[in-house]
Design a protein around this motif. Sequence first.
Motif, PDB file in Angstrom:
ATOM      1  N   PRO A 182     -64.055  78.221 -35.712  1.00 18.33           N
ATOM      2  CA  PRO A 182     -62.828  77.518 -35.354  1.00 18.33           C
ATOM      3  C   PRO A 182     -63.104  76.401 -34.351  1.00 18.33           C
ATOM      4  O   PRO A 182     -64.075  76.424 -33.603  1.00 18.33           O
ATOM      5  N   LEU A 183     -62.226  75.419 -34.341  1.00 18.63           N
ATOM      6  CA  LEU A 183     -62.250  74.363 -33.339  1.00 18.63           C
ATOM      7  C   LEU A 183     -61.393  74.839 -32.176  1.00 18.63           C
ATOM      8  O   LEU A 183     -60.250  75.228 -32.368  1.00 18.63           O
ATOM      9  N   ALA A 184     -61.934  74.817 -30.949  1.00 17.43           N
ATOM     10  CA  ALA A 184     -61.206  75.339 -29.788  1.00 17.43           C
ATOM     11  C   ALA A 184     -61.003  74.250 -28.747  1.00 17.43           C
ATOM     12  O   ALA A 184     -61.910  73.453 -28.486  1.00 17.43           O
ATOM     13  N   TYR A 185     -59.813  74.234 -28.164  1.00 21.07           N
ATOM     14  CA  TYR A 185     -59.452  73.250 -27.156  1.00 21.07           C
ATOM     15  C   TYR A 185     -58.769  73.957 -25.996  1.00 21.07           C
ATOM     16  O   TYR A 185     -57.884  74.785 -26.214  1.00 21.07           O
ATOM     17  N   GLU A 186     -59.172  73.624 -24.772  1.00 22.19           N
ATOM     18  CA  GLU A 186     -58.484  74.131 -23.587  1.00 22.19           C
ATOM     19  C   GLU A 186     -57.326  73.188 -23.292  1.00 22.19           C
ATOM     20  O   GLU A 186     -57.515  71.971 -23.221  1.00 22.19           O
ATOM     21  N   VAL A 187     -56.115  73.746 -23.131  1.00 24.27           N
ATOM     22  CA  VAL A 187     -54.937  72.915 -22.860  1.00 24.27           C
ATOM     23  C   VAL A 187     -54.181  73.471 -21.659  1.00 24.27           C
ATOM     24  O   VAL A 187     -54.162  74.680 -21.425  1.00 24.27           O
ATOM     25  N   ALA A 188     -53.593  72.564 -20.900  1.00 21.19           N
ATOM     26  CA  ALA A 188     -52.737  72.940 -19.771  1.00 21.19           C
ATOM     27  C   ALA A 188     -51.305  72.569 -20.142  1.00 21.19           C
ATOM     28  O   ALA A 188     -50.987  71.392 -20.303  1.00 21.19           O
ATOM     29  N   ILE A 189     -50.467  73.576 -20.297  1.00 22.43           N
ATOM     30  CA  ILE A 189     -49.071  73.374 -20.694  1.00 22.43           C
ATOM     31  C   ILE A 189     -48.203  73.446 -19.435  1.00 22.43           C
ATOM     32  O   ILE A 189     -48.172  74.481 -18.763  1.00 22.43           O
ATOM     33  N   ARG A 190     -47.506  72.362 -19.121  1.00 19.57           N
ATOM     34  CA  ARG A 190     -46.671  72.324 -17.905  1.00 19.57           C
ATOM     35  C   ARG A 190     -45.370  73.090 -18.069  1.00 19.57           C
ATOM     36  O   ARG A 190     -44.967  73.826 -17.192  1.00 19.57           O
TER      37      ARG A 190
END
Length: 88
Positions: free
Chosen positions: A2-10
């Motif tokens: 899988p392609l993985a991305y770290e995201v910060a959701i406000r």
Amino acid sequence: APLAYEVAIREPGPYDLTLRVAAADNAGGGHVGIVVDDEPLRRVAFDATGGWHSWEDVQTVVELPAGLHTVRLVVFDGGSRLKQLTFR
């Protein structure tokens, strides 16, 4: 893999998700899963776009929790190219 991305959701809530994809007619499009922190959220299907350089946007809505999370794209089947992933 899988392609993985770290995201910060406000802010928690629904987000528009756009995948920019291309798929030749003989590849037939495909199915992609959207997973957040190992929790499957959505399965997105799309058809062939007419060529490997014929890009189209595929859109869906996902509910995202606030905080730092890992978003994964899992390709289930089909042959396609992914150019961009956008949350708004």
